[in-house]
Scaffold this motif. Structure first.
Motif, PDB file in Angstrom:
ATOM      1  N   GLU A 174      22.407  47.752  22.116  1.00  0.00           N
ATOM      2  CA  GLU A 174      21.955  46.386  22.355  1.00  0.00           C
ATOM      3  C   GLU A 174      20.584  46.120  21.739  1.00  0.00           C
ATOM      4  O   GLU A 174      20.168  44.969  21.627  1.00  0.00           O
ATOM      5  CB  GLU A 174      21.873  46.119  23.867  1.00  0.00           C
ATOM      6  CG  GLU A 174      23.179  46.255  24.619  1.00  0.00           C
ATOM      7  CD  GLU A 174      24.098  45.054  24.412  1.00  0.00           C
ATOM      8  OE1 GLU A 174      23.665  44.094  23.769  1.00  0.00           O
ATOM      9  OE2 GLU A 174      25.246  45.103  24.886  1.00  0.00           O
ATOM     10  N   THR A 175      19.862  47.169  21.328  1.00  0.00           N
ATOM     11  CA  THR A 175      18.529  46.990  20.763  1.00  0.00           C
ATOM     12  C   THR A 175      18.622  46.270  19.426  1.00  0.00           C
ATOM     13  O   THR A 175      19.383  46.677  18.553  1.00  0.00           O
ATOM     14  CB  THR A 175      17.851  48.362  20.557  1.00  0.00           C
ATOM     15  OG1 THR A 175      17.827  49.048  21.800  1.00  0.00           O
ATOM     16  CG2 THR A 175      16.437  48.185  20.042  1.00  0.00           C
TER      17      THR A 175
ATOM     18  N   VAL B  48      22.274  43.677  11.117  1.00  0.00           N
ATOM     19  CA  VAL B  48      22.825  45.030  11.215  1.00  0.00           C
ATOM     20  C   VAL B  48      23.356  45.197  12.636  1.00  0.00           C
ATOM     21  O   VAL B  48      22.595  45.112  13.593  1.00  0.00           O
ATOM     22  CB  VAL B  48      21.767  46.113  10.912  1.00  0.00           C
ATOM     23  CG1 VAL B  48      22.393  47.507  11.035  1.00  0.00           C
ATOM     24  CG2 VAL B  48      21.169  45.917   9.536  1.00  0.00           C
ATOM     25  N   THR B  49      24.657  45.403  12.759  1.00  0.00           N
ATOM     26  CA  THR B  49      25.282  45.570  14.068  1.00  0.00           C
ATOM     27  C   THR B  49      25.853  46.976  14.156  1.00  0.00           C
ATOM     28  O   THR B  49      26.543  47.432  13.239  1.00  0.00           O
ATOM     29  CB  THR B  49      26.405  44.542  14.273  1.00  0.00           C
ATOM     30  OG1 THR B  49      25.912  43.235  13.972  1.00  0.00           O
ATOM     31  CG2 THR B  49      26.889  44.564  15.711  1.00  0.00           C
ATOM     32  N   LEU B  50      25.557  47.653  15.270  1.00  0.00           N
ATOM     33  CA  LEU B  50      25.941  49.055  15.426  1.00  0.00           C
ATOM     34  C   LEU B  50      26.939  49.207  16.568  1.00  0.00           C
ATOM     35  O   LEU B  50      26.850  48.507  17.587  1.00  0.00           O
ATOM     36  CB  LEU B  50      24.717  49.920  15.709  1.00  0.00           C
ATOM     37  CG  LEU B  50      23.627  49.894  14.636  1.00  0.00           C
ATOM     38  CD1 LEU B  50      22.430  50.693  15.100  1.00  0.00           C
ATOM     39  CD2 LEU B  50      24.155  50.452  13.328  1.00  0.00           C
ATOM     40  N   GLY B  51      27.895  50.112  16.389  1.00  0.00           N
ATOM     41  CA  GLY B  51      28.873  50.412  17.421  1.00  0.00           C
ATOM     42  C   GLY B  51      29.297  51.861  17.366  1.00  0.00           C
ATOM     43  O   GLY B  51      29.010  52.576  16.398  1.00  0.00           O
ATOM     44  N   VAL B  52      29.977  52.315  18.414  1.00  0.00           N
ATOM     45  CA  VAL B  52      30.477  53.687  18.501  1.00  0.00           C
ATOM     46  C   VAL B  52      31.995  53.647  18.431  1.00  0.00           C
ATOM     47  O   VAL B  52      32.649  52.905  19.178  1.00  0.00           O
ATOM     48  CB  VAL B  52      30.022  54.370  19.809  1.00  0.00           C
ATOM     49  CG1 VAL B  52      30.582  55.786  19.888  1.00  0.00           C
ATOM     50  CG2 VAL B  52      28.502  54.405  19.883  1.00  0.00           C
ATOM     51  N   VAL B  53      32.550  54.446  17.508  1.00  0.00           N
ATOM     52  CA  VAL B  53      33.991  54.441  17.241  1.00  0.00           C
ATOM     53  C   VAL B  53      34.487  55.891  17.244  1.00  0.00           C
ATOM     54  O   VAL B  53      33.794  56.796  16.779  1.00  0.00           O
ATOM     55  CB  VAL B  53      34.295  53.780  15.881  1.00  0.00           C
ATOM     56  CG1 VAL B  53      35.792  53.770  15.593  1.00  0.00           C
ATOM     57  CG2 VAL B  53      33.745  52.358  15.846  1.00  0.00           C
TER      58      VAL B  53
ATOM     59  N   PHE C  58      32.038  51.475  22.055  1.00  0.00           N
ATOM     60  CA  PHE C  58      30.868  50.708  22.474  1.00  0.00           C
ATOM     61  C   PHE C  58      30.539  49.678  21.401  1.00  0.00           C
ATOM     62  O   PHE C  58      30.577  49.980  20.196  1.00  0.00           O
ATOM     63  CB  PHE C  58      29.651  51.624  22.671  1.00  0.00           C
ATOM     64  CG  PHE C  58      29.796  52.597  23.812  1.00  0.00           C
ATOM     65  CD1 PHE C  58      29.484  52.215  25.104  1.00  0.00           C
ATOM     66  CD2 PHE C  58      30.248  53.882  23.584  1.00  0.00           C
ATOM     67  CE1 PHE C  58      29.611  53.108  26.152  1.00  0.00           C
ATOM     68  CE2 PHE C  58      30.383  54.776  24.619  1.00  0.00           C
ATOM     69  CZ  PHE C  58      30.071  54.385  25.913  1.00  0.00           C
ATOM     70  N   TRP C  59      30.180  48.475  21.840  1.00  0.00           N
ATOM     71  CA  TRP C  59      29.822  47.400  20.914  1.00  0.00           C
ATOM     72  C   TRP C  59      28.870  46.458  21.635  1.00  0.00           C
ATOM     73  O   TRP C  59      29.015  46.224  22.846  1.00  0.00           O
ATOM     74  CB  TRP C  59      31.075  46.648  20.460  1.00  0.00           C
ATOM     75  CG  TRP C  59      30.818  45.732  19.295  1.00  0.00           C
ATOM     76  CD1 TRP C  59      30.662  44.384  19.331  1.00  0.00           C
ATOM     77  CD2 TRP C  59      30.662  46.126  17.936  1.00  0.00           C
ATOM     78  NE1 TRP C  59      30.420  43.904  18.072  1.00  0.00           N
ATOM     79  CE2 TRP C  59      30.417  44.956  17.195  1.00  0.00           C
ATOM     80  CE3 TRP C  59      30.703  47.337  17.270  1.00  0.00           C
ATOM     81  CZ2 TRP C  59      30.201  44.961  15.818  1.00  0.00           C
ATOM     82  CZ3 TRP C  59      30.500  47.358  15.908  1.00  0.00           C
ATOM     83  CH2 TRP C  59      30.255  46.185  15.194  1.00  0.00           C
TER      84      TRP C  59
ATOM     85  N   ILE D  18      27.554  36.431  19.115  1.00  0.00           N
ATOM     86  CA  ILE D  18      26.953  36.552  17.796  1.00  0.00           C
ATOM     87  C   ILE D  18      27.421  37.804  17.062  1.00  0.00           C
ATOM     88  O   ILE D  18      27.354  37.890  15.837  1.00  0.00           O
ATOM     89  CB  ILE D  18      25.412  36.525  17.922  1.00  0.00           C
ATOM     90  CG1 ILE D  18      24.764  36.278  16.557  1.00  0.00           C
ATOM     91  CG2 ILE D  18      24.888  37.821  18.528  1.00  0.00           C
ATOM     92  CD1 ILE D  18      23.285  36.052  16.635  1.00  0.00           C
ATOM     93  N   TYR D  19      27.921  38.793  17.816  1.00  0.00           N
ATOM     94  CA  TYR D  19      28.344  40.062  17.206  1.00  0.00           C
ATOM     95  C   TYR D  19      29.857  40.115  16.942  1.00  0.00           C
ATOM     96  O   TYR D  19      30.350  41.130  16.475  1.00  0.00           O
ATOM     97  CB  TYR D  19      27.963  41.238  18.110  1.00  0.00           C
ATOM     98  CG  TYR D  19      26.488  41.318  18.405  1.00  0.00           C
ATOM     99  CD1 TYR D  19      25.580  41.720  17.428  1.00  0.00           C
ATOM    100  CD2 TYR D  19      25.990  40.994  19.666  1.00  0.00           C
ATOM    101  CE1 TYR D  19      24.225  41.796  17.704  1.00  0.00           C
ATOM    102  CE2 TYR D  19      24.636  41.065  19.949  1.00  0.00           C
ATOM    103  CZ  TYR D  19      23.762  41.466  18.960  1.00  0.00           C
ATOM    104  OH  TYR D  19      22.420  41.533  19.227  1.00  0.00           O
TER     105      TYR D  19
END
Length: 493
Positions: free
Chosen positions: A200-201, A210-215, A223-224, A229-230
């Motif tokens: 979320e940071t 830049v959008t980060l997630g765990v896959v 996780f997203w 907006i994302y």
């Protein structure tokens, strides 16, 4: 006077001035502006790599913290011994629970991220449980004992799953008896919020840049970041994972995690990401077209984003050199600092000393009060070191409970005096914990070098100070042992 005779000369002056301006502009563009623009894009683009790497380190740290807690809970020998007795029919289940549940509750209270503990028998039957223990859990979260392959200390992660308004990760740890036989499985429910908060940071000025997630490795999104907006970035990532086109202006990068088969994915909207860079370049081009004298001002404007990018890179490098818990230098960077001090001492023939200390009976602290108190002791020692050290001294957390300090321009007498003062200072400052004052002592080894043109190597110095430290340990602890090196240590010593 008629100007007609001078018109060729005036035209020539204009031509020379125009040619000089054009040549100056071309030279500036080829030799300055173009490389500058490339460097600006490259430096700004490196932020993506640093963002992915730093996020991977943070997520990895959160998972490693959970895994360490799972291993610690599973390794409690007293509970395992009683469980073996129960499985052998030497005690009933009520006695096992009366013995084990209070200890498991202590572990639950010691870590706010730990929501519940369930201990299963060899056949999967619940034996012990404290904290959250909903039954049944989602099928995919259930801990089962595989036929082969799970060694002592192996931890598997399931989830996240929604539970009581939270996202929960389930950590499964196999339990083994004294002979290596499987006696059950630990099932720990951990709050997944620390991982979610990392994602979320914000990363950059625009939250969707830049959008980060765990896959997972098989393409399942774990996780997203929350928020509409994302969603566009999420759809692009899902299209990428499915092997479909993701559209122009999108780059997708990932970094694997070490302790689990997950990946950190970053979705980068390149147009938005480089928008500020492009604005700076167009502004600089406009200034060049107006007046050559403004080239120097334009350079300053163009360098500002580079300085910002390099400052960010420096900050990340500084974090890489520091120990996350104590804020002191880490082991790897300390090796470089020792080499630098050896080179400086040999060049200027100046003395220096190295101090290594180890917390006495640190394992007993962890066993008696728990690892959080042990971590508090490490930070406590680090604070004393920072207050005690001179500006020129270089302090590091060298190992688990070992610390090292380089003392430049310090002869043997000064080094011994400083080490004794440090030992006394640590013994004089107990750690406040729950109304108790927990005292601690340290054993210290000191090596001093006279600053010869040919001196010992780093490996020899570290070995010597380590030997001095263990001499203090063997001599009863809470003491200082010093070794003075006047000449080079022979090779192989």
């Amino acid at each position: 006077m008629p100007l007609k005779p001078f018109r060729p000369s005036i035209a020539l002056v204009y031509l020379v001035l125009g040619g000089s301006f054009a040549l100056l502009s071309l030279t500036f563009y080829v030799a300055g502006f173009q490389p500058l623009a490339e460097r600006l894009r490259e430096a700004h683009g490196q932020i993506i790599d640093h963002t992915l790497d730093s996020t991977r380190w943070l997520v990895q740290g959160a998972l490693d913290r959970h895994i360490a807690l799972a291993r610690q809970t599973a390794s409690r020998s007293a509970i395992r011994q009683q469980q073996v007795r129960y499985l052998a029919g030497k005690m009933d289940l009520a006695d096992l629970r009366a013995f084990a549940n209070p200890k498991l509750r202590d572990a639950l209270k010691a870590n706010e991220e730990l929501l519940g503990i369930r201990r299963l028998g060899p056949d999967g039957t619940p034996l012990l449980q404290v904290g959250w223990s909903p039954d049944p859990l989602p099928e995919a979260s259930r801990c089962t004992l595989p036929e082969t392959g799970d060694q002592e200390g192996g931890v598997r992660i399931h989830g996240p799953f929604p539970l009581k308004g939270r996202q929960v990760l389930v950590y499964c740890s196999p339990l083994h008896g004294p002979g290596g036989e499987r006696i059950g499985m630990d099932q720990l429910l951990m709050d997944a919020a620390p991982v979610q908060e990392i994602l979320e940071t914000p990363h950059g000025e625009d939250p969707d840049t830049v959008t980060l997630g765990v896959v997972t490795a098989d393409g399942r999104l774990l996780f997203w970041p929350r928020g509409a907006i994302y969603q566009d970035a999420r759809q692009r990532l899902q299209a990428h994972l499915a092997g479909n086109p993701i559209g122009d202006g999108i780059h997708i990068h990932y970094r694997p995690l070490a302790s689990v088969d997950w990946r950190i994915y970053g979705v980068v909207h390149t147009r938005a990401f480089f928008a500020e860079t492009n604005r700076q370049l167009w502004r600089l081009s406009g200034l060049l077209a107006i007046l050559a004298a403004l080239i120097f001002v334009a350079k300053i404007l163009a360098l500002r984003p580079i300085i910002r990018a390099l400052t960010q890179m420096h900050h990340l490098t500084e974090r890489a050199h520091r120990d996350g818990m104590t804020g002191l230098f880490n082991h790897a960077h300390m090796q470089q600092l020792i080499d630098r001090e050896i080179e400086r001492s040999q060049r200027y023939h100046s003395p220096f000393s190295i101090l290594m200390m180890d917390i006495d009976h640190f394992k007993e602290i962890n066993d008696t009060h728990g690892h959080p108190v042990g971590d508090a002791f490490l930070r406590h020692i680090a604070r004393i070191l920072k207050d005690w050290a001179r500006t020129s001294d270089l302090a590091a957390r060298y190992g688990g409970e070992e610390f090292m300090v380089i003392l430049p321009e310090t002869d043997p007498h000064g080094a011994l005096s400083m080490a004794e003062r440090l030992r006394e200072e640590i013994a004089r400052q107990p750690l406040e914990h729950r109304g108790q004052k927990l005292k601690i002592t340290v054993s210290i080894g000191v090596v001093s070098c006279a600053g010869k043109a040919v001196g010992p190597s780093r490996t020899q110095l570290v070995r010597a100070v380590d030997d001095a430290l263990y001499t203090s340990k063997r001599g009863g602890r809470d003491r200082v042992t010093q070794t003075v090196i006047d000449t080079a240590i022979p090779a192989g010593a």
